[in-house]
Design a protein around this motif. Structure first.
Motif, PDB file in Angstrom:
ATOM      1  N   PRO A  25      -3.794  -0.484   9.756  1.00  0.00           N
ATOM      2  CA  PRO A  25      -2.809  -0.845   8.728  1.00  0.00           C
ATOM      3  C   PRO A  25      -3.213  -0.465   7.307  1.00  0.00           C
ATOM      4  O   PRO A  25      -2.359  -0.091   6.502  1.00  0.00           O
ATOM      5  CB  PRO A  25      -2.685  -2.363   8.893  1.00  0.00           C
ATOM      6  N   ASP A  26      -4.501  -0.562   6.986  1.00  0.00           N
ATOM      7  CA  ASP A  26      -4.933  -0.229   5.621  1.00  0.00           C
ATOM      8  C   ASP A  26      -4.696   1.248   5.311  1.00  0.00           C
ATOM      9  O   ASP A  26      -4.301   1.600   4.185  1.00  0.00           O
ATOM     10  CB  ASP A  26      -6.418  -0.563   5.433  1.00  0.00           C
ATOM     11  N   TRP A  28      -2.350   3.162   6.565  1.00  0.00           N
ATOM     12  CA  TRP A  28      -0.917   3.386   6.398  1.00  0.00           C
ATOM     13  C   TRP A  28      -0.379   2.738   5.126  1.00  0.00           C
ATOM     14  O   TRP A  28       0.555   3.259   4.515  1.00  0.00           O
ATOM     15  CB  TRP A  28      -0.175   2.893   7.637  1.00  0.00           C
ATOM     16  N   ARG A  29      -0.968   1.635   4.717  1.00  0.00           N
ATOM     17  CA  ARG A  29      -0.567   1.028   3.440  1.00  0.00           C
ATOM     18  C   ARG A  29      -0.877   1.980   2.286  1.00  0.00           C
ATOM     19  O   ARG A  29      -0.057   2.160   1.374  1.00  0.00           O
ATOM     20  CB  ARG A  29      -1.284  -0.302   3.226  1.00  0.00           C
ATOM     21  N   GLU A  30      -2.027   2.619   2.327  1.00  0.00           N
ATOM     22  CA  GLU A  30      -2.402   3.559   1.267  1.00  0.00           C
ATOM     23  C   GLU A  30      -1.497   4.779   1.281  1.00  0.00           C
ATOM     24  O   GLU A  30      -1.045   5.251   0.230  1.00  0.00           O
ATOM     25  CB  GLU A  30      -3.871   3.977   1.451  1.00  0.00           C
ATOM     26  N   ASP A  32       1.563   4.912   2.389  1.00  0.00           N
ATOM     27  CA  ASP A  32       2.876   4.473   1.933  1.00  0.00           C
ATOM     28  C   ASP A  32       2.905   4.371   0.407  1.00  0.00           C
ATOM     29  O   ASP A  32       3.862   4.807  -0.235  1.00  0.00           O
ATOM     30  CB  ASP A  32       3.215   3.120   2.564  1.00  0.00           C
ATOM     31  N   ALA A  33       1.857   3.798  -0.164  1.00  0.00           N
ATOM     32  CA  ALA A  33       1.820   3.589  -1.615  1.00  0.00           C
ATOM     33  C   ALA A  33       1.804   4.905  -2.378  1.00  0.00           C
ATOM     34  O   ALA A  33       2.412   5.029  -3.449  1.00  0.00           O
ATOM     35  CB  ALA A  33       0.598   2.750  -1.987  1.00  0.00           C
ATOM     36  N   LYS A 351       2.084  -6.723  -0.439  1.00  0.00           N
ATOM     37  CA  LYS A 351       1.712  -5.520   0.289  1.00  0.00           C
ATOM     38  C   LYS A 351       0.399  -5.707   1.045  1.00  0.00           C
ATOM     39  O   LYS A 351       0.120  -4.982   2.010  1.00  0.00           O
ATOM     40  CB  LYS A 351       1.617  -4.339  -0.674  1.00  0.00           C
ATOM     41  N   GLU A 352      -0.390  -6.667   0.627  1.00  0.00           N
ATOM     42  CA  GLU A 352      -1.676  -6.928   1.271  1.00  0.00           C
ATOM     43  C   GLU A 352      -1.531  -7.231   2.757  1.00  0.00           C
ATOM     44  O   GLU A 352      -2.392  -6.875   3.559  1.00  0.00           O
ATOM     45  CB  GLU A 352      -2.351  -8.115   0.564  1.00  0.00           C
ATOM     46  N   HIS A 354       0.888  -6.264   4.923  1.00  0.00           N
ATOM     47  CA  HIS A 354       1.412  -5.141   5.711  1.00  0.00           C
ATOM     48  C   HIS A 354       2.835  -5.308   6.248  1.00  0.00           C
ATOM     49  O   HIS A 354       3.517  -4.304   6.490  1.00  0.00           O
ATOM     50  CB  HIS A 354       0.491  -4.821   6.899  1.00  0.00           C
ATOM     51  N   GLU A 356       5.635  -6.297   4.997  1.00  0.00           N
ATOM     52  CA  GLU A 356       6.764  -5.834   4.180  1.00  0.00           C
ATOM     53  C   GLU A 356       7.011  -4.338   4.411  1.00  0.00           C
ATOM     54  O   GLU A 356       8.153  -3.886   4.399  1.00  0.00           O
ATOM     55  CB  GLU A 356       6.529  -6.146   2.691  1.00  0.00           C
ATOM     56  N   ARG A 357       5.946  -3.581   4.646  1.00  0.00           N
ATOM     57  CA  ARG A 357       6.104  -2.153   4.962  1.00  0.00           C
ATOM     58  C   ARG A 357       6.774  -1.979   6.323  1.00  0.00           C
ATOM     59  O   ARG A 357       7.670  -1.139   6.480  1.00  0.00           O
ATOM     60  CB  ARG A 357       4.745  -1.453   4.960  1.00  0.00           C
TER      61      ARG A 357
END
Length: 390
Positions: A25-26, A28-30, A32-33, A351-352, A354, A356-357
């Protein structure tokens, strides 16, 4: 009817799970951002031999089927990517792989499929138009004869992955509707270079699926050579349906994986979060029941999707199953992602955590690649025998 996975399928799932875990997840969060294409993840998928699982062995694929492809996508998406990773499988093994392996020339298969499987080549498909939307038979992009080839003119919208693609599957009308014996006649498929004179594209700013760009595409007298035709001239509609219905299988598998991930994140949170008498909130039925309902719906969608994939692999009709599975999965994944946010309260909005993404990304698939309403129309007419209203 045997639901037991073979040893080979078990190994494939294990491989996909390990690759997915390396891009959690981390990662993909990066991505996405920063709105960055997940090239590292896709290359790892290719290196593990997962990208071409459904493509012929003689062309670099795994020689397996859509069942195995669905299982692979579920695990990869459940590991951290969510639904958006399924789109890369749509672009490559489906838009590129299915189109070429079923209807492409021997040269296309020999030269392009191995590069698809290795990650050297990427694909996209230009189908949707501003004025036609879901009604693809009303497309206005034309390909007029020009010597031994064609000249393409028109506009497409919401085309995914254009900047990263080397080849584009273009759907165009080669015979005007007024001259065709029926509406489904006169549509042709072409596989052309994205970098070509007269072909331009601009990005669309959007809510989610930010790791994959969406674009408007413009064709201004784009030259297409005769050997870039996919399948049979004027008979591309039925060939296109094979691509679109397998796209549903990929979409559903991705949504099932995204739903599994949302539930896992919500459950992990609910086991640790305590309120009032120090009771974990996961003990409350108000938390349990919506997540349990989502699990049941996702499992139903998964089984129906695997049935659709099995029917496809055996050369049988699978449109009803693939569409119905996508309907259930898109609704369930959206609800589960929102419920995961609700479970986490205010933290679910950050966003921490995950989710919401996952919620933003899953929402797309309520109306793409086909809307709920059109699926229900299809079921009503094809399965229930009701008259058409459109």
């Amino acid at each position: 009817m045997d639901f037991t996975l073979s040893e080979e399928q078990g190994l494939i799932i294990d491989t996909a799970r390990k690759v997915g875990a390396a891009f959690g997840p981390d990662y993909w969060r990066e991505k996405d951002a920063t709105k960055s294409y997940p090239s590292e993840c896709w290359q790892a998928i290719c290196d593990a031999g997962l990208a071409g699982a459904n493509l012929p062995e003689e062309h670099g694929g795994g020689g397996l089927g859509m069942v195995e492809t669905a299982l692979i996508i579920e695990e990869l998406c459940a590991a951290g990517a969510g639904a958006t990773l399924g789109q890369i499988f749509m672009l490559n093994p489906i838009f590129g792989g299915v189109a070429i392996s079923k209807y492409g020339s021997e040269r296309m298969k020999r030269e392009w499929l191995p590069k698809l499987c290795s990650g050297e080549m990427s694909f996209c498909m230009a189908l949707t138009e501003p004025g036609a939307g879901t009604n693809s038979l009303e497309l206005e992009t034309t390909a007029r004869k020009d010597g031994n080839g064609w000249r393409v003119n028109g506009q497409k919208i919401w085309i995914t992955g254009v900047p990263q693609a080397h080849k584009m599957l273009v759907v165009a009308r080669t015979t005007p509707v007024k001259d065709a014996p029926k509406k489904t006649h006169g549509i042709s498929l072409f596989m052309i270079d994205v970098e070509r004179e007269g072909l331009t594209h601009t990005s669309i700013d959007k809510l989610g699926t930010n790791t994959l760009p969406s674009s408007q595409v413009f064709f201004d007298d784009v030259r297409v050579d005769g050997d870039e035709l996919i399948g049979t001239e004027d008979e591309g509609w039925t060939q296109l349906l094979d691509v679109l219905n397998t796209e549903r299988i990929v979409t559903t598998a991705a949504l099932v994986g995204a739903g599994r991930l949302a539930i896992r994140l919500a459950v992990d949170f609910a086991k640790e979060r305590t309120v009032f008498r120090k009771t974990p909130i996961g003990a409350y039925q108000a938390i349990q029941f919506p997540l349990a309902q989502g699990w049941a719906e996702l499992e139903a969608a998964r089984l129906l999707n695997l049935k659709a994939a099995s029917l496809f692999d055996n050369g049988l009709a699978f449109g009803s199953e693939s569409n119905a599975a996508k309907l259930i999965a898109s609704q369930a994944a959206s609800r589960v992602a929102e419920q995961a946010m609700q479970t986490m309260g205010g933290m679910g909005y950050s966003k921490e955590m995950h989710v919401e993404r996952l919620w933003r990304d899953a929402r797309l698939f309520r109306f793409a690649p086909i809307s709920e309403e059109m699926i229900l129309n299809y079921i009503a007419t094809a399965n229930l025998g009701l008259p058409r209203s459109y």
